[in-house]
Write a protein that holds these residues in place. Structure first.
Motif, PDB file in Angstrom:
ATOM      1  N   ASP A   1      -1.972   2.396  -9.814  1.00  0.00           N
ATOM      2  CA  ASP A   1      -2.970   2.648  -8.782  1.00  0.00           C
ATOM      3  C   ASP A   1      -2.334   3.544  -7.725  1.00  0.00           C
ATOM      4  O   ASP A   1      -1.298   3.188  -7.155  1.00  0.00           O
ATOM      5  N   SER A   2      -2.934   4.664  -7.448  1.00  0.00           N
ATOM      6  CA  SER A   2      -2.366   5.603  -6.477  1.00  0.00           C
ATOM      7  C   SER A   2      -2.341   5.031  -5.059  1.00  0.00           C
ATOM      8  O   SER A   2      -1.660   5.575  -4.186  1.00  0.00           O
ATOM      9  N   ASN A   3      -3.052   3.945  -4.822  1.00  0.00           N
ATOM     10  CA  ASN A   3      -3.063   3.303  -3.507  1.00  0.00           C
ATOM     11  C   ASN A   3      -2.034   2.195  -3.369  1.00  0.00           C
ATOM     12  O   ASN A   3      -1.976   1.549  -2.321  1.00  0.00           O
ATOM     13  N   SER A   4      -1.259   1.963  -4.415  1.00  0.00           N
ATOM     14  CA  SER A   4      -0.285   0.874  -4.405  1.00  0.00           C
ATOM     15  C   SER A   4       1.112   1.363  -4.750  1.00  0.00           C
ATOM     16  O   SER A   4       1.280   2.319  -5.498  1.00  0.00           O
ATOM     17  N   CYS A   5       2.104   0.659  -4.197  1.00  0.00           N
ATOM     18  CA  CYS A   5       3.511   0.853  -4.542  1.00  0.00           C
ATOM     19  C   CYS A   5       4.045  -0.504  -4.981  1.00  0.00           C
ATOM     20  O   CYS A   5       3.687  -1.537  -4.405  1.00  0.00           O
ATOM     21  N   TYR A   6       4.895  -0.493  -5.980  1.00  0.00           N
ATOM     22  CA  TYR A   6       5.423  -1.732  -6.560  1.00  0.00           C
ATOM     23  C   TYR A   6       6.939  -1.736  -6.407  1.00  0.00           C
ATOM     24  O   TYR A   6       7.610  -0.720  -6.610  1.00  0.00           O
ATOM     25  N   TYR A   7       7.473  -2.901  -6.068  1.00  0.00           N
ATOM     26  CA  TYR A   7       8.905  -3.066  -5.859  1.00  0.00           C
ATOM     27  C   TYR A   7       9.374  -4.364  -6.512  1.00  0.00           C
ATOM     28  O   TYR A   7       8.610  -5.309  -6.653  1.00  0.00           O
TER      29      TYR A   7
ATOM     30  N   LYS B   1       9.535   0.774   4.027  1.00  0.00           N
ATOM     31  CA  LYS B   1      10.869   0.967   4.606  1.00  0.00           C
ATOM     32  C   LYS B   1      11.610  -0.368   4.692  1.00  0.00           C
ATOM     33  O   LYS B   1      12.796  -0.455   4.369  1.00  0.00           O
ATOM     34  N   LEU B   2      10.907  -1.416   5.107  1.00  0.00           N
ATOM     35  CA  LEU B   2      11.496  -2.748   5.197  1.00  0.00           C
ATOM     36  C   LEU B   2      11.946  -3.244   3.830  1.00  0.00           C
ATOM     37  O   LEU B   2      13.068  -3.731   3.676  1.00  0.00           O
ATOM     38  N   PHE B   3      11.096  -3.114   2.821  1.00  0.00           N
ATOM     39  CA  PHE B   3      11.445  -3.589   1.483  1.00  0.00           C
ATOM     40  C   PHE B   3      12.642  -2.830   0.931  1.00  0.00           C
ATOM     41  O   PHE B   3      13.535  -3.422   0.320  1.00  0.00           O
ATOM     42  N   GLU B   4      12.687  -1.526   1.144  1.00  0.00           N
ATOM     43  CA  GLU B   4      13.825  -0.742   0.671  1.00  0.00           C
ATOM     44  C   GLU B   4      15.102  -1.128   1.415  1.00  0.00           C
ATOM     45  O   GLU B   4      16.168  -1.232   0.810  1.00  0.00           O
ATOM     46  N   LYS B   5      14.994  -1.391   2.715  1.00  0.00           N
ATOM     47  CA  LYS B   5      16.146  -1.834   3.509  1.00  0.00           C
ATOM     48  C   LYS B   5      16.694  -3.154   2.973  1.00  0.00           C
ATOM     49  O   LYS B   5      17.905  -3.390   2.997  1.00  0.00           O
TER      50      LYS B   5
ATOM     51  N   GLY C   1       0.800  -1.216   0.000  1.00  0.00           N
ATOM     52  CA  GLY C   1       0.000   0.000   0.000  1.00  0.00           C
ATOM     53  C   GLY C   1       0.831   1.264   0.000  1.00  0.00           C
ATOM     54  O   GLY C   1       1.992   1.282   0.422  1.00  0.00           O
ATOM     55  N   ALA C   2       0.212   2.349  -0.461  1.00  0.00           N
ATOM     56  CA  ALA C   2       0.879   3.644  -0.545  1.00  0.00           C
ATOM     57  C   ALA C   2       0.601   4.516   0.677  1.00  0.00           C
ATOM     58  O   ALA C   2       1.293   5.509   0.892  1.00  0.00           O
ATOM     59  N   GLY C   3      -0.376   4.161   1.487  1.00  0.00           N
ATOM     60  CA  GLY C   3      -0.757   4.985   2.631  1.00  0.00           C
ATOM     61  C   GLY C   3       0.218   4.892   3.791  1.00  0.00           C
ATOM     62  O   GLY C   3       1.146   4.072   3.807  1.00  0.00           O
ATOM     63  N   ASN C   4       0.016   5.748   4.780  1.00  0.00           N
ATOM     64  CA  ASN C   4       0.891   5.790   5.957  1.00  0.00           C
ATOM     65  C   ASN C   4       0.935   4.467   6.702  1.00  0.00           C
ATOM     66  O   ASN C   4       1.970   4.114   7.274  1.00  0.00           O
ATOM     67  N   PHE C   5      -0.170   3.727   6.728  1.00  0.00           N
ATOM     68  CA  PHE C   5      -0.205   2.441   7.412  1.00  0.00           C
ATOM     69  C   PHE C   5       0.862   1.495   6.877  1.00  0.00           C
ATOM     70  O   PHE C   5       1.407   0.674   7.623  1.00  0.00           O
ATOM     71  N   PHE C   6       1.188   1.606   5.576  1.00  0.00           N
ATOM     72  CA  PHE C   6       2.143   0.707   4.930  1.00  0.00           C
ATOM     73  C   PHE C   6       3.569   1.260   4.896  1.00  0.00           C
ATOM     74  O   PHE C   6       4.461   0.630   4.342  1.00  0.00           O
TER      75      PHE C   6
END
Length: 78
Positions: A68-74, A49-53, A39-44
């Motif tokens: 989707d503005s509510n999603s982030c992809y990695y 941060k974990l995935f980027e680490k 998710g893209a919101g503050n809850f996620f």
């Protein structure tokens, strides 16, 4: 499909240990790339941060996902 660390165990290193274990298991199975959506919101924010680490980089939507503005992809090549 989902990873969630209980609040009582947050900030103790369990999230990165679990993620690194999954990456190692993927390597053993000759998987060369892992992609994920969160998710893209503050809850996620802790998840992002974990995935980027763990070395995941932002990427475009993959598979069946769409912009989707509510999603982030990695993704991460392993």
């Amino acid at each position: 499909k989902s990873i969630r660390i209980s609040n009582e165990f947050r900030n103790m290193g369990y999230g990165i240990k679990l993620l690194n274990h999954l990456i190692e298991e993927a390597k053993k199975n000759n998987i060369v790339k892992i992609s994920l959506e969160t998710g893209a919101g503050n809850f996620f924010k802790p998840a992002r941060k974990l995935f980027e680490k763990a070395g995941f980089k932002k990427c475009s939507p993959f598979a069946h996902y769409k912009v989707d503005s509510n999603s982030c992809y990695y993704s991460k090549k392993i």
